[in-house]
Design a protein around this motif. Structure first.
Motif, PDB file in Angstrom:
ATOM      1  N   ASP A  59       0.821  -1.208   0.000  1.00  0.00           N
ATOM      2  CA  ASP A  59       0.000   0.000   0.000  1.00  0.00           C
ATOM      3  C   ASP A  59       0.859   1.265   0.000  1.00  0.00           C
ATOM      4  OD1 ASP A  59      -2.513  -1.212  -0.076  1.00  0.00           O
ATOM      5  OD2 ASP A  59      -2.628  -1.430   2.095  1.00  0.00           O
ATOM      6  N   GLU A  60       1.931   1.243   0.793  1.00  0.00           N
ATOM      7  CA  GLU A  60       2.806   2.411   0.875  1.00  0.00           C
ATOM      8  C   GLU A  60       3.463   2.711  -0.476  1.00  0.00           C
ATOM      9  OE1 GLU A  60       6.912   3.864   3.176  1.00  0.00           O
ATOM     10  OE2 GLU A  60       5.971   1.951   3.686  1.00  0.00           O
ATOM     11  N   ILE A  61       3.960   1.687  -1.133  1.00  0.00           N
ATOM     12  CA  ILE A  61       4.622   1.888  -2.422  1.00  0.00           C
ATOM     13  C   ILE A  61       3.616   2.326  -3.481  1.00  0.00           C
ATOM     14  CG2 ILE A  61       5.880   0.722  -4.277  1.00  0.00           C
ATOM     15  CD1 ILE A  61       7.134  -1.062  -2.124  1.00  0.00           C
ATOM     16  N   ALA A  62       2.455   1.691  -3.508  1.00  0.00           N
ATOM     17  CA  ALA A  62       1.442   2.022  -4.509  1.00  0.00           C
ATOM     18  C   ALA A  62       0.885   3.428  -4.321  1.00  0.00           C
ATOM     19  CB  ALA A  62       0.309   0.995  -4.461  1.00  0.00           C
ATOM     20  N   ALA A  63       0.832   3.887  -3.077  1.00  0.00           N
ATOM     21  CA  ALA A  63       0.307   5.226  -2.810  1.00  0.00           C
ATOM     22  C   ALA A  63       1.256   6.318  -3.269  1.00  0.00           C
ATOM     23  CB  ALA A  63       0.011   5.378  -1.311  1.00  0.00           C
TER      24      ALA A  63
ATOM     25  N   ALA B  71      -2.222 -14.082   1.045  1.00  0.00           N
ATOM     26  CA  ALA B  71      -2.981 -13.388   2.091  1.00  0.00           C
ATOM     27  C   ALA B  71      -2.787 -11.881   1.997  1.00  0.00           C
ATOM     28  CB  ALA B  71      -2.541 -13.896   3.466  1.00  0.00           C
ATOM     29  N   ALA B  72      -1.561 -11.430   1.670  1.00  0.00           N
ATOM     30  CA  ALA B  72      -1.284  -9.998   1.581  1.00  0.00           C
ATOM     31  C   ALA B  72      -2.039  -9.355   0.423  1.00  0.00           C
ATOM     32  CB  ALA B  72       0.219  -9.769   1.425  1.00  0.00           C
ATOM     33  N   ILE B  73      -2.178 -10.067  -0.680  1.00  0.00           N
ATOM     34  CA  ILE B  73      -2.934  -9.560  -1.825  1.00  0.00           C
ATOM     35  C   ILE B  73      -4.378  -9.252  -1.417  1.00  0.00           C
ATOM     36  CG2 ILE B  73      -3.942 -10.237  -4.036  1.00  0.00           C
ATOM     37  CD1 ILE B  73      -1.121  -9.388  -4.343  1.00  0.00           C
ATOM     38  N   LYS B  74      -4.952 -10.120  -0.612  1.00  0.00           N
ATOM     39  CA  LYS B  74      -6.332  -9.911  -0.161  1.00  0.00           C
ATOM     40  C   LYS B  74      -6.416  -8.805   0.878  1.00  0.00           C
ATOM     41  CE  LYS B  74      -7.467 -14.784  -0.945  1.00  0.00           C
ATOM     42  NZ  LYS B  74      -7.837 -16.084  -0.304  1.00  0.00           N
ATOM     43  N   GLU B  75      -5.338  -8.606   1.627  1.00  0.00           N
ATOM     44  CA  GLU B  75      -5.327  -7.644   2.725  1.00  0.00           C
ATOM     45  C   GLU B  75      -5.092  -6.215   2.236  1.00  0.00           C
ATOM     46  OE1 GLU B  75      -5.815  -6.665   6.656  1.00  0.00           O
ATOM     47  OE2 GLU B  75      -5.797  -8.741   5.927  1.00  0.00           O
ATOM     48  N   CYS B  76      -4.294  -6.043   1.179  1.00  0.00           N
ATOM     49  CA  CYS B  76      -3.930  -4.693   0.742  1.00  0.00           C
ATOM     50  C   CYS B  76      -5.019  -4.109  -0.170  1.00  0.00           C
ATOM     51  CB  CYS B  76      -2.581  -4.705   0.027  1.00  0.00           C
ATOM     52  SG  CYS B  76      -2.607  -5.412  -1.638  1.00  0.00           S
ATOM     53  N   SER B  77      -4.880  -2.824  -0.458  1.00  0.00           N
ATOM     54  CA  SER B  77      -5.861  -2.135  -1.302  1.00  0.00           C
ATOM     55  C   SER B  77      -5.394  -1.996  -2.742  1.00  0.00           C
ATOM     56  CB  SER B  77      -6.150  -0.742  -0.728  1.00  0.00           C
ATOM     57  OG  SER B  77      -4.968   0.030  -0.653  1.00  0.00           O
TER      58      SER B  77
END
Length: 381
Positions: free
Chosen positions: A179-183, A221-227
């Protein structure tokens, strides 16, 4: 489907494996080739490579084994050894051999004017390698500006080396990094890379050991957790191997263990043979153990599985340590591509081989003497 991004050392076993796997599997792979530290012995040469050999031999090997598809070349472990002049020779030679070869830069490299010469004309133009604990999006963006490349033309490899994947809830921390990198910007792709495989072989002589592929579970799991959209995040690992690149050297050199690492659903099955006696006998036992384990996926799963089948049945030679590594990687890469494809409903053809010949009886059958088949004979691969 998203491409698979395995981290492969530019060594004989890995290069041969990726060159020989099925073509439809190859099309789904975009590897990150890592040039090993300069003091490592090269299996093909039997000694460490010189600076000139690293620069020219790397390009030659990539040209021979991966000439057409997108790949990434990571020279961080030899950069100080080669210097800027050597790096220019390295990437010029390698990118001449494969026009789709993308240079991988560390964050510090983004501020080195030398790397501007390695930018490709089309996306992805460059890739960035960043350890998960050192993600600094502001510095990355400053580096991209200094390099003269837009974020949307850049792939970011986030390396989770030594991350505690077995820790409950770790996927939340991984998702937060995504999320941090994508933002921070619109990137060409964010690639997860990591491994749960230990640095040392976990199997004892004449034994087996199952290594859970926590990296796969955490990624899912992280794919489902992140936005972040799943279409922007790629999966990568280090094959059935540790994510360590710099291994400590034992005095006199280490003797390779006779073993195969066989990827199955959720884990890597490590089967190790005897440390003593004939190598051919030890590796035949290793392959027989895989064949009778109930985990063997069939000789048509990949060309590496056919090798395991033939060696286990005593028809092929036991190979060499580089070949064992090749088969480990070939089977693993095939498995992961099939696994990623299955998530999107994409399937891949299995290999084809000639059926084993059956020896017909020279005598007519009777009720007292039921017919049987003679020994199987391999007639194709």
């Amino acid at each position: 489907m998203q491409p698979y991004h395995p981290a492969l050392r530019v060594k004989q076993g890995e290069c041969t494996a990726i060159a020989k796997i099925a073509r439809d599997i190859q099309r789904q792979i975009q590897p990150r080739f890592i040039i090993p530290p300069p003091k490592e012995s090269d299996p093909a040469k039997g000694r460490p490579l010189t600076p000139d050999e690293i620069a020219y031999e790397t390009g030659r090997r990539i040209g021979k084994n991966w000439p057409f598809e997108v790949a990434f070349l990571d020279a961080q472990y030899v950069a100080s050894f080669l210097g800027d002049s050597g790096l220019r020779t390295l990437f010029r030679t390698a990118q001449y051999q494969n026009g789709k070869l993308v240079a991988v830069a560390t964050v510090d490299d983004l501020f080195n004017p030398t790397f501007a010469a390695f930018l490709r004309a089309s996306a992805p133009r460059v890739a960035i390698f960043v350890p998960y604990e050192k993600v600094d999006t502001k510095r990355i963006l400053d580096g991209m500006k200094s390099l003269g490349c837009a974020p949307e033309d850049c792939v970011i490899f986030v390396d989770f080396n030594k991350a505690p994947f077995e820790l409950e809830g770790i996927e939340i921390a991984v998702a937060a990094i995504f999320d941090e990198i994508a933002a921070a910007a619109q990137w060409h792709r964010i690639v997860f890379q990591g491994s749960s495989f230990p640095k040392t072989n976990p199997a004892k002589a004449k034994g087996t050991f199952t290594v859970t592929r926590h990296e796969w579970d955490v990624f899912q799991a992280a794919i489902k957790e992140c936005s972040v959209s799943p279409n922007l995040i790629g999966y990568g690992d280090y094959g059935p191997d540790s994510s360590e690149i710099k291994f400590s050297k034992k005095k006199g050199g280490a003797v390779p263990y006779r073993h195969i690492r066989y990827t199955i659903d959720g884990s890597n099955l490590v089967v190790r043979g005897s440390d003593t006696g004939a190598q051919a006998s030890a590796m035949k036992d290793v392959c027989q153990t895989i064949l009778t384990s109930g985990k063997f996926l069939g000789r048509d799963f990949s060309y590496a599985d056919e090798a395991i089948y033939q060696i286990g049945n005593g028809r092929w030679s036991a190979g060499t340590p580089s070949m064992w590594r090749e088969w480990n990687m070939a089977h693993h890469m095939t498995y992961i591509v099939r696994q990623l494809g299955a998530q999107e409903g994409k399937t891949f053809e299995f290999g084809r081989f000639s059926k084993d010949a059956e020896q017909s009886s020279l005598w007519p059958e009777t009720e007292d003497e039921p017919s049987g088949t003679g020994p199987e004979v391999a007639v194709g691969g």
